[in-house]
Design a protein around this motif. Sequence first.
Motif, mmCIF file in Angstrom:
data_model
loop_
_atom_site.group_PDB
_atom_site.id
_atom_site.type_symbol
_atom_site.label_atom_id
_atom_site.label_comp_id
_atom_site.label_asym_id
_atom_site.label_seq_id
_atom_site.Cartn_x
_atom_site.Cartn_y
_atom_site.Cartn_z
ATOM 1 N N GLU A 80 1.639 -2.588 -2.063
ATOM 2 C CA GLU A 80 2.369 -3.818 -1.836
ATOM 3 C C GLU A 80 3.711 -3.472 -1.199
ATOM 4 N N GLY B 204 2.037 1.726 -0.441
ATOM 5 C CA GLY B 204 2.967 0.610 -0.375
ATOM 6 C C GLY B 204 4.371 1.138 -0.147
ATOM 7 N N PRO C 238 9.198 -9.943 -2.494
ATOM 8 C CA PRO C 238 8.247 -9.508 -1.461
ATOM 9 C C PRO C 238 8.943 -9.278 -0.118
ATOM 10 N N THR D 30 7.641 -4.439 -0.952
ATOM 11 C CA THR D 30 8.717 -5.169 -1.611
ATOM 12 C C THR D 30 10.059 -4.718 -1.062
ATOM 13 N N GLU E 117 1.540 1.744 -5.286
ATOM 14 C CA GLU E 117 0.947 0.403 -5.267
ATOM 15 C C GLU E 117 0.955 -0.126 -3.836
#
Length: 322
Positions: free
Chosen positions: A302, A231, A314, A304, A300
């Motif tokens: 994701e 991420g 996000p 952001t 992670e």
Amino acid sequence: MSISFALTSGLAISRYDSMEQAFLQFLANQKQTLPTDGLGIGDDAAVLAWPADSKLVVCTDLISDETDFHLAEVTPQQIGRKALAINLSDIAAMACQPVGALLTLLLPGGEASLELAQGIYQGAAKLGEQFNCPIIGGDTNSWPGKVAVSITVLGRCPFAKPLLRQGAQPGDAIFVTGSLGGSILGHHLDFIPRVDEALALTQTCGLTAGMDISDGISIDLPRLCKQSSVGAEIDVRQLPLTAAAQQLSQKSGKPVWWHGLNDGEDFELLFTVPAADADQLLAQWTNATPITRIGTIRPERELTMLGDDGTRQPLLPEGFSH
């Protein structure tokens, strides 16, 4: 009958097609900077010497009227330049060296097609000279639709392996070259492919992953992260922004950083560096093109961003779609 001709294939043409004959003659008069052991336009195929220990890197891209440019608003030379530049940007993204290009034209019929074909070739060839990437062949044809230009670039990898999108590790620093946003105001036509910068970066430190920014960071960074199974988090306050992004922000009412993330067609390099090497890279970098650290790779999976007020939110994929 009408026969389209291939620039590398003996240049077969229709005896009735004066445009193709004129373009053929135009090509025959162009000077090329090919190695002495190479062969370009004028035979059945181009010939390039290739070192046995060097990897071949190939990329191709197509641009067309009303998608990537508006014919009524640009010169043929700008079209040809952009068609080659976006491919050179892909070569740069992998830290490789361009060697030669194949140019294919699909042109609307009519008297203006010869001037259009000549101008597109001239624009591509002029940029090719700057990066030692001559036009070594291609093809042309006409149809009742709009102009489309496809270029394929051949490149060599001067290092043990090309720079890939996979390889970024948690903790790596995320960098970009140049500045971002507002490309629609003209930058998408005159940007400089970061070939030299990519080679210099690879020689300066150990890059872990990289790509070029064609659709905007908000779309391109997730692509890199997906290939690397990681991420990322970026800080919009660190984005290097163009004056054009500021100008668009005033018109759109969106934050200037939004344009830096999402306008697309910046064709800058997006790359990752081990955290331990980031400060040293910044201290040693003397190239005229600036580099900026904009974020960090995270374990992670994701995406952001830290907003202009420092809050985490996000990273939405709102970039440019072709």
